[in-house]
Design an enzyme around this catalytic site. Structure first.
Site, PDB file in Angstrom:
ATOM      1  N   HIS A   3       0.832  -1.209   0.000  1.00  0.00           N
ATOM      2  CA  HIS A   3       0.000   0.000   0.000  1.00  0.00           C
ATOM      3  C   HIS A   3       0.867   1.259   0.000  1.00  0.00           C
ATOM      4  O   HIS A   3       1.678   1.431   0.909  1.00  0.00           O
ATOM      5  CB  HIS A   3      -0.901  -0.022   1.238  1.00  0.00           C
ATOM      6  CG  HIS A   3      -1.903   1.074   1.302  1.00  0.00           C
ATOM      7  ND1 HIS A   3      -2.133   1.796   2.448  1.00  0.00           N
ATOM      8  CD2 HIS A   3      -2.750   1.576   0.368  1.00  0.00           C
ATOM      9  CE1 HIS A   3      -3.082   2.670   2.234  1.00  0.00           C
ATOM     10  NE2 HIS A   3      -3.476   2.573   0.979  1.00  0.00           N
ATOM     11  N   GLU A  32       0.705  -0.597  -4.798  1.00  0.00           N
ATOM     12  CA  GLU A  32      -0.340   0.374  -5.131  1.00  0.00           C
ATOM     13  C   GLU A  32       0.217   1.761  -4.843  1.00  0.00           C
ATOM     14  O   GLU A  32       0.910   1.969  -3.830  1.00  0.00           O
ATOM     15  CB  GLU A  32      -1.564   0.117  -4.246  1.00  0.00           C
ATOM     16  CG  GLU A  32      -2.745   1.038  -4.486  1.00  0.00           C
ATOM     17  CD  GLU A  32      -2.839   2.236  -3.537  1.00  0.00           C
ATOM     18  OE1 GLU A  32      -3.808   2.995  -3.669  1.00  0.00           O
ATOM     19  OE2 GLU A  32      -1.937   2.425  -2.676  1.00  0.00           O
ATOM     20  N   ASP A  43      -0.828   6.236  -5.444  1.00  0.00           N
ATOM     21  CA  ASP A  43      -1.877   7.214  -5.741  1.00  0.00           C
ATOM     22  C   ASP A  43      -1.338   8.237  -6.732  1.00  0.00           C
ATOM     23  O   ASP A  43      -0.216   8.727  -6.581  1.00  0.00           O
ATOM     24  CB  ASP A  43      -2.293   7.920  -4.452  1.00  0.00           C
ATOM     25  CG  ASP A  43      -2.713   6.926  -3.380  1.00  0.00           C
ATOM     26  OD1 ASP A  43      -3.729   6.236  -3.574  1.00  0.00           O
ATOM     27  OD2 ASP A  43      -1.996   6.825  -2.365  1.00  0.00           O
ATOM     28  N   HIS A  70      -0.935  11.082  -2.246  1.00  0.00           N
ATOM     29  CA  HIS A  70      -2.253  10.630  -1.790  1.00  0.00           C
ATOM     30  C   HIS A  70      -3.219  11.794  -1.604  1.00  0.00           C
ATOM     31  O   HIS A  70      -4.333  11.792  -2.128  1.00  0.00           O
ATOM     32  CB  HIS A  70      -2.127   9.853  -0.478  1.00  0.00           C
ATOM     33  CG  HIS A  70      -3.439   9.365   0.047  1.00  0.00           C
ATOM     34  ND1 HIS A  70      -4.256  10.135   0.856  1.00  0.00           N
ATOM     35  CD2 HIS A  70      -4.102   8.202  -0.137  1.00  0.00           C
ATOM     36  CE1 HIS A  70      -5.348   9.459   1.143  1.00  0.00           C
ATOM     37  NE2 HIS A  70      -5.279   8.276   0.555  1.00  0.00           N
ATOM     38  N   GLU A 109      -3.786   4.035  -8.580  1.00  0.00           N
ATOM     39  CA  GLU A 109      -5.061   4.597  -8.141  1.00  0.00           C
ATOM     40  C   GLU A 109      -5.153   6.036  -8.605  1.00  0.00           C
ATOM     41  O   GLU A 109      -4.334   6.887  -8.208  1.00  0.00           O
ATOM     42  CB  GLU A 109      -5.225   4.531  -6.614  1.00  0.00           C
ATOM     43  CG  GLU A 109      -6.612   5.064  -6.236  1.00  0.00           C
ATOM     44  CD  GLU A 109      -6.841   5.250  -4.749  1.00  0.00           C
ATOM     45  OE1 GLU A 109      -6.087   4.719  -3.922  1.00  0.00           O
ATOM     46  OE2 GLU A 109      -7.819   5.966  -4.446  1.00  0.00           O
TER      47      GLU A 109
END
Ligand code: G3P
Ligand code: MG
Length: 248
Positions: free
Chosen positions: A13, A40, A42, A55, A108
């Site tokens: 993450h 993952e 952002d 993020h 993402e």
């Protein structure tokens, strides 16, 4: 025709959030050292339209900068420290490094606030220029259906995942409308194998965020969840003493 989605059981993450500054190349290196197969991250746009890893929509929490990313140029962003002297990486730099490590990526798209179309176009143009057809394609995910609809136009052959913070009526229709092959749900929404099975209907892959407790991760995998997004890419290697305080 979208390729079949094959995910590893663990996805780091924000690279390896519990181990290194989130969404940085140091985090990617740490994830690689811990054996991560996928991470993952952002993705947002700078004021001059460059996709970068961040993020929040503002700089304060994770960098030494101030204000909105959307009001910050890449040149100004380069002066910010994202932790331990690390810059906020461009998507281009991140993807090049991930390819070097042989690590798969879940991008993402953080489309709020902002222009989902502009974000998807910039991010996917960059990613498709760099990412070889021989590597498993990135999984493109978003909480915002508009981002996924735009991703379908700009990278129709790359798999899409609809992020859900809650399981509310209408999600199957949204997933179908954007052609999502994966549902990535807050693990706190799942209380039984049946809940996973409902999300997995029609051949969808189910992934969950953010799981830092090894016992919970094992239970979810045994229920049919394909992938756990964890702040600890090595969540199963030091089981029994894992701090669960960062779970969301
Ligand atoms: O993509 C899964 C997870 O990252 C979604 O939540 O807020 O950590 O981006 P967040
Ligand atoms: Mg995320």
């Amino acid at each position: 025709m979208m390729p079949a989605l094959s995910l590893p059981a663990i996805i780091g993450h924000r690279c390896a959030r519990a181990e290194a500054p989130e969404n940085t190349l140091a985090g990617l290196r740490r994830a690689a050292a811990l054996g991560a197969r996928w991470v993952e991250v952002d993705v947002r746009l700078t004021a001059d339209g460059v996709p970068v890893l961040l993020h929040d929509d503002t700089l304060e929490r994770t960098t030494t900068g101030r204000g909105a990313l959307a009001a910050t140029t890449l040149a100004d962003l380069a002066r910010c420290d994202a932790g331990g002297g690390e810059p906020v990486p461009t998507l281009e730099a991140f993807l090049g490094a991930a390819l070097g490590f042989g690590i798969g990526v879940n991008l993402e798209l953080k489309g709020e606030p902002g222009d989902p179309e502009a974000l998807a176009k910039a991010a996917l143009t960059t990613a498709q220029r760099l990412w070889p057809a021989t590597a498993p394609p990135p999984l493109i995910s978003s909480f915002e259906p508009a981002c996924l609809a735009a991703a379908a136009r700009h990278a129709p052959g790359w798999p899409r995942g609809l992020l859900l913070d809650e399981i509310a009526p209408g999600w199957p229709e949204t997933a179908a409308a954007v052609g999502a092959v994966a549902i990535i749900v807050n693990h706190l929404c799942l209380a039984s194998p049946a809940a996973v099975a409902a999300l997995a209907a029609n051949g969808r892959t189910v992934a969950v965020y953010t799981v830092n407790d090894p016992a919970r991760a094992r239970a979810l995998l045994s229920w049919g969840v394909a992938a756990i997004i964890s702040d600890h890419p090595d969540i199963f290697s030091k089981s029994g003493d894992r701090d669960s305080s960062m779970q969301k």
